[in-house]
Design a protein around this motif. Structure first.
Motif, PDB file in Angstrom:
ATOM      1  N   GLU A 375       0.831  -1.213   0.000  1.00  0.00           N
ATOM      2  CA  GLU A 375       0.000   0.000   0.000  1.00  0.00           C
ATOM      3  C   GLU A 375       0.865   1.263   0.000  1.00  0.00           C
ATOM      4  O   GLU A 375       0.527   2.258  -0.651  1.00  0.00           O
ATOM      5  CB  GLU A 375      -0.942   0.001   1.206  1.00  0.00           C
ATOM      6  N   SER A 376       1.995   1.202   0.713  1.00  0.00           N
ATOM      7  CA  SER A 376       2.885   2.371   0.777  1.00  0.00           C
ATOM      8  C   SER A 376       3.528   2.673  -0.575  1.00  0.00           C
ATOM      9  O   SER A 376       4.014   3.786  -0.796  1.00  0.00           O
ATOM     10  CB  SER A 376       3.977   2.153   1.827  1.00  0.00           C
ATOM     11  N   GLN A 377       3.525   1.686  -1.475  1.00  0.00           N
ATOM     12  CA  GLN A 377       4.157   1.861  -2.785  1.00  0.00           C
ATOM     13  C   GLN A 377       3.187   2.281  -3.886  1.00  0.00           C
ATOM     14  O   GLN A 377       3.615   2.612  -4.997  1.00  0.00           O
ATOM     15  CB  GLN A 377       4.856   0.555  -3.190  1.00  0.00           C
ATOM     16  N   LEU A 378       1.884   2.255  -3.602  1.00  0.00           N
ATOM     17  CA  LEU A 378       0.896   2.649  -4.617  1.00  0.00           C
ATOM     18  C   LEU A 378       1.082   4.113  -4.992  1.00  0.00           C
ATOM     19  O   LEU A 378       1.336   4.963  -4.134  1.00  0.00           O
ATOM     20  CB  LEU A 378      -0.524   2.400  -4.104  1.00  0.00           C
ATOM     21  N   GLY A 379       0.975   4.380  -6.285  1.00  0.00           N
ATOM     22  CA  GLY A 379       1.162   5.740  -6.777  1.00  0.00           C
ATOM     23  C   GLY A 379       2.602   6.061  -7.125  1.00  0.00           C
ATOM     24  O   GLY A 379       2.889   7.141  -7.648  1.00  0.00           O
ATOM     25  N   SER A 380       3.518   5.111  -6.862  1.00  0.00           N
ATOM     26  CA  SER A 380       4.929   5.376  -7.169  1.00  0.00           C
ATOM     27  C   SER A 380       5.326   4.717  -8.487  1.00  0.00           C
ATOM     28  O   SER A 380       4.699   3.758  -8.942  1.00  0.00           O
ATOM     29  CB  SER A 380       5.824   4.863  -6.040  1.00  0.00           C
ATOM     30  N   SER A 381       6.358   5.245  -9.089  1.00  0.00           N
ATOM     31  CA  SER A 381       6.880   4.715 -10.355  1.00  0.00           C
ATOM     32  C   SER A 381       8.033   3.756 -10.052  1.00  0.00           C
ATOM     33  O   SER A 381       8.970   4.117  -9.342  1.00  0.00           O
ATOM     34  CB  SER A 381       7.366   5.874 -11.220  1.00  0.00           C
ATOM     35  N   LYS A 382       7.940   2.541 -10.578  1.00  0.00           N
ATOM     36  CA  LYS A 382       8.953   1.518 -10.339  1.00  0.00           C
ATOM     37  C   LYS A 382       9.314   0.824 -11.653  1.00  0.00           C
ATOM     38  O   LYS A 382       8.617   0.981 -12.656  1.00  0.00           O
ATOM     39  CB  LYS A 382       8.449   0.465  -9.343  1.00  0.00           C
ATOM     40  N   THR A 383      10.371   0.020 -11.617  1.00  0.00           N
ATOM     41  CA  THR A 383      10.761  -0.781 -12.777  1.00  0.00           C
ATOM     42  C   THR A 383      10.473  -2.246 -12.488  1.00  0.00           C
ATOM     43  O   THR A 383      10.883  -2.763 -11.449  1.00  0.00           O
ATOM     44  CB  THR A 383      12.250  -0.597 -13.100  1.00  0.00           C
ATOM     45  N   VAL A 384       9.768  -2.891 -13.405  1.00  0.00           N
ATOM     46  CA  VAL A 384       9.388  -4.297 -13.224  1.00  0.00           C
ATOM     47  C   VAL A 384      10.180  -5.183 -14.183  1.00  0.00           C
ATOM     48  O   VAL A 384      10.315  -4.865 -15.364  1.00  0.00           O
ATOM     49  CB  VAL A 384       7.874  -4.493 -13.461  1.00  0.00           C
ATOM     50  N   LEU A 385      10.700  -6.285 -13.650  1.00  0.00           N
ATOM     51  CA  LEU A 385      11.285  -7.336 -14.483  1.00  0.00           C
ATOM     52  C   LEU A 385      10.266  -8.458 -14.579  1.00  0.00           C
ATOM     53  O   LEU A 385       9.879  -9.048 -13.567  1.00  0.00           O
ATOM     54  CB  LEU A 385      12.588  -7.856 -13.862  1.00  0.00           C
ATOM     55  N   PHE A 386       9.809  -8.739 -15.801  1.00  0.00           N
ATOM     56  CA  PHE A 386       8.753  -9.735 -16.000  1.00  0.00           C
ATOM     57  C   PHE A 386       9.335 -11.139 -16.126  1.00  0.00           C
ATOM     58  O   PHE A 386      10.380 -11.340 -16.743  1.00  0.00           O
ATOM     59  CB  PHE A 386       7.924  -9.392 -17.241  1.00  0.00           C
ATOM     60  N   GLU A 387       8.604 -12.112 -15.551  1.00  0.00           N
ATOM     61  CA  GLU A 387       9.049 -13.495 -15.528  1.00  0.00           C
ATOM     62  C   GLU A 387       8.446 -14.276 -16.692  1.00  0.00           C
ATOM     63  O   GLU A 387       7.635 -13.756 -17.440  1.00  0.00           O
ATOM     64  CB  GLU A 387       8.701 -14.119 -14.182  1.00  0.00           C
ATOM     65  N   GLY A 388       8.844 -15.559 -16.788  1.00  0.00           N
ATOM     66  CA  GLY A 388       8.540 -16.310 -18.000  1.00  0.00           C
ATOM     67  C   GLY A 388       7.378 -17.262 -17.950  1.00  0.00           C
ATOM     68  O   GLY A 388       7.147 -18.007 -18.904  1.00  0.00           O
ATOM     69  N   GLU A 389       6.622 -17.277 -16.851  1.00  0.00           N
ATOM     70  CA  GLU A 389       5.584 -18.289 -16.706  1.00  0.00           C
ATOM     71  C   GLU A 389       4.189 -17.684 -16.875  1.00  0.00           C
ATOM     72  O   GLU A 389       3.900 -16.599 -16.359  1.00  0.00           O
ATOM     73  CB  GLU A 389       5.691 -18.937 -15.315  1.00  0.00           C
ATOM     74  N   ASN A 390       3.330 -18.429 -17.591  1.00  0.00           N
ATOM     75  CA  ASN A 390       1.925 -18.033 -17.743  1.00  0.00           C
ATOM     76  C   ASN A 390       1.134 -18.683 -16.613  1.00  0.00           C
ATOM     77  O   ASN A 390       0.909 -19.888 -16.612  1.00  0.00           O
ATOM     78  CB  ASN A 390       1.410 -18.500 -19.107  1.00  0.00           C
ATOM     79  N   LYS A 391       0.727 -17.895 -15.633  1.00  0.00           N
ATOM     80  CA  LYS A 391      -0.004 -18.416 -14.485  1.00  0.00           C
ATOM     81  C   LYS A 391      -1.460 -17.959 -14.552  1.00  0.00           C
ATOM     82  O   LYS A 391      -1.774 -16.816 -14.268  1.00  0.00           O
ATOM     83  CB  LYS A 391       0.636 -17.951 -13.173  1.00  0.00           C
ATOM     84  N   GLU A 392      -2.300 -18.903 -14.995  1.00  0.00           N
ATOM     85  CA  GLU A 392      -3.740 -18.653 -15.076  1.00  0.00           C
ATOM     86  C   GLU A 392      -4.054 -17.373 -15.851  1.00  0.00           C
ATOM     87  O   GLU A 392      -4.906 -16.589 -15.468  1.00  0.00           O
ATOM     88  CB  GLU A 392      -4.355 -18.591 -13.668  1.00  0.00           C
ATOM     89  N   GLY A 393      -3.330 -17.197 -16.953  1.00  0.00           N
ATOM     90  CA  GLY A 393      -3.602 -16.065 -17.834  1.00  0.00           C
ATOM     91  C   GLY A 393      -2.898 -14.781 -17.456  1.00  0.00           C
ATOM     92  O   GLY A 393      -3.163 -13.732 -18.050  1.00  0.00           O
ATOM     93  N   TYR A 394      -1.993 -14.845 -16.483  1.00  0.00           N
ATOM     94  CA  TYR A 394      -1.279 -13.634 -16.065  1.00  0.00           C
ATOM     95  C   TYR A 394       0.231 -13.847 -16.125  1.00  0.00           C
ATOM     96  O   TYR A 394       0.728 -14.962 -15.939  1.00  0.00           O
ATOM     97  CB  TYR A 394      -1.653 -13.241 -14.626  1.00  0.00           C
ATOM     98  N   ILE A 395       0.939 -12.755 -16.396  1.00  0.00           N
ATOM     99  CA  ILE A 395       2.388 -12.726 -16.265  1.00  0.00           C
ATOM    100  C   ILE A 395       2.687 -11.967 -14.979  1.00  0.00           C
ATOM    101  O   ILE A 395       2.006 -10.998 -14.638  1.00  0.00           O
ATOM    102  CB  ILE A 395       3.050 -12.052 -17.495  1.00  0.00           C
ATOM    103  N   HIS A 396       3.685 -12.455 -14.241  1.00  0.00           N
ATOM    104  CA  HIS A 396       4.063 -11.805 -12.992  1.00  0.00           C
ATOM    105  C   HIS A 396       5.455 -11.200 -13.120  1.00  0.00           C
ATOM    106  O   HIS A 396       6.230 -11.557 -14.009  1.00  0.00           O
ATOM    107  CB  HIS A 396       4.036 -12.803 -11.835  1.00  0.00           C
ATOM    108  N   GLY A 397       5.754 -10.307 -12.213  1.00  0.00           N
ATOM    109  CA  GLY A 397       7.083  -9.701 -12.184  1.00  0.00           C
ATOM    110  C   GLY A 397       7.319  -9.054 -10.842  1.00  0.00           C
ATOM    111  O   GLY A 397       6.421  -8.991  -9.993  1.00  0.00           O
ATOM    112  N   PHE A 398       8.551  -8.602 -10.635  1.00  0.00           N
ATOM    113  CA  PHE A 398       8.909  -7.936  -9.383  1.00  0.00           C
ATOM    114  C   PHE A 398       9.519  -6.573  -9.674  1.00  0.00           C
ATOM    115  O   PHE A 398      10.323  -6.430 -10.603  1.00  0.00           O
ATOM    116  CB  PHE A 398       9.918  -8.766  -8.582  1.00  0.00           C
TER     117      PHE A 398
END
Length: 442
Positions: A375-398
């Motif tokens: 919640e403290s990070q909402l509204g902030s600009s970040k860089t995401v590295l996307f991962e390689g797995e299709n999980k139930e129609g979604y791609i995840h990243g950190f």
């Protein structure tokens, strides 16, 4: 036809890095590496001894392998194989058990892949585990685990790792940099540094206690390797995480604002019983220093519940300490007695149902802490590295500070870095976002 070999890894990132290196050795010997769920001529299980669960899982993994191919050769390596080699050798279907030093020469111990009537053991005295073998794991296309150190000289009363892995010893700085460059040349965007006690980096082989280089030297050198977009410190003892390292990470090119710092207990009395090398005051100082120079940093914490002598008052001391601390999530371990550790014979064992109740309370606190951090990070600009797995129609990243995000599956995003604006937390606790100008960072 090539012989096929499958690998199964239990436990930590360090085990994964070593499995990956051993697997590459087999491929160089002419074997074909296959998934553990596929039919293979040989199955290798890299074991763990940290939790009771990991020990128990070993038998079921052996059964799983032999169900696929009853004639397969089965080898056990790793920490549990060092601590309890005869016990593993007695498991039906196990042909070979190798200890701490022998595991890196696994291919040399195999004349043919015929089943043995009884498991053969090759296990050294742990005092002989005084040399270093560098390794790294490439689990997917986005990140790699790079081993920089092995073993531990600490004598924590609950821990079997010094018995399973031996004395603290490190890779050379030159070899770490060589491995880091190899990883970057494979197009991998993130490297996670791993080891048993990585803050102790610099001790040489054969018990040489002289630090040729320090952990800060390592961090500075890796920050200069071209082609690495992200470097992450997996776990570091609070007494070895110095202000200079924290300040360097805050201003570095590649190191991300994410620390995982073992605490184990919020009670000074219990910390002394555990023979930890700090008290809670130092832990507070480390957290405060990180937040001072990196306000958005993610801080993960290891904590053990149910250590012998931990009363309700001790546990509540830990609970309130963590609740008030500006941390982001917990890894909660339920204490289990381990053979040949001082804690196993200490007075005041905590009933298992009480251990489980305390574990549940801290896991609930972890959910609350992670939610508050997200919640403290909402509204902030970040860089995401996307991962390689299709999980139930979604791609995840950190994000760089370890916020987990989700987005409708798009294979073009795999292994790319994008600038995003974090917008909301979904019902599953993951974060949704909007692309910032749909810009690819790398």
């Amino acid at each position: 036809m090539k012989k096929k070999v499958g690998f199964y890894t239990l436990g930590c990132k360090l085990n994964y890095s070593e499995t990956s290196t051993i697997a590459r050795d087999f491929q160089e010997e002419g074997y074909e590496r296959v998934d553990f769920t596929e039919k293979a001529d040989m199955y290798v299980i890299n074991t763990c001894s940290v939790t009771e669960n990991a020990d128990k899982r070993f038998k079921s993994i052996v059964k799983q392998a032999l169900k696929i191919n009853p004639k397969a050769f089965v080898a056990a390596i790793g920490c549990y194989a060092q601590l309890k080699p005869e016990q593993l050798a007695d498991v039906d279907g196990v042909d070979l058990v190798l200890g701490a030093t022998e595991k890196f020469k696994l291919a040399d111990y195999i004349n043919d892949l015929s089943k043995n009537e009884i498991g053969v053991v090759h296990s050294c005295e742990i005092d002989e585990a005084d040399f270093y073998v560098g390794s790294y794991a490439i689990g997917d296309r986005t990140r790699a685990f790079l081993k920089v150190q092995d073993g531990c000289d600490y004598k924590c009363t609950f821990c079997t790792i010094p018995l399973a892995r031996g004395i603290s010893r490190s890779d050379t700085l030159k070899n770490v940099l060589k491995n880091a460059k190899e990883i970057s040349e494979k197009g991998i965007k993130e490297i996670v540094l791993t080891g048993v006690n990585i803050g102790d980096f610099g001790k040489g082989e054969f018990g040489d206690k002289k630090h040729e280089h320090t952990f800060l030297d390592l961090v500075r050198a890796l920050d200069g390797v071209k082609g690495i977009h992200r470097l992450r410190i997996s776990s570091i003892e609070p007494n070895l995480l110095k202000n200079e390292t924290i300040d360097f990470v805050a201003n570095s090119n590649s190191f991300v604002p994410h620390f995982h710092i073992p605490l184990q207990s919020g009670s000074d009395e219990i910390l002394k019983q555990m023979k930890r090398r700090y008290l809670r005051g130092l832990y507070v100082d480390r957290v405060n220093r990180i937040k001072q120079v990196m306000p958005d940093a993610c801080i993960g914490v290891d904590v053990i519940v149910g250590f012998p002598g931990e009363t309700d008052a001790h546990f509540l001391e830990t609970y309130h300490f963590l609740n008030e601390l500006d941390i982001s999530y917990l890894h909660v371990f339920t204490y289990s007695e381990r053979d040949n550790t001082p804690a196993a014979t200490m007075a005041g064992p905590v009933p298992k149902n009480v251990r489980n109740k305390r574990s549940k309370m801290l896991r609930g606190l972890s959910v609350k802490k992670r939610r508050a951090f997200y919640e403290s990070q909402l509204g902030s600009s970040k860089t995401v590295l996307f991962e390689g797995e299709n999980k139930e129609g979604y791609i995840h990243g950190f994000t760089e500070n370890y916020v987990k995000v989700k987005y409708p599956w798009n294979p073009k995003l795999v292994n790319t870095l994008h600038e995003v604006m974090l917008t909301e937390i979904d019902v599953d606790g993951l974060v949704r976002f909007e692309f910032v100008k749909n810009k690819v960072t790398a």
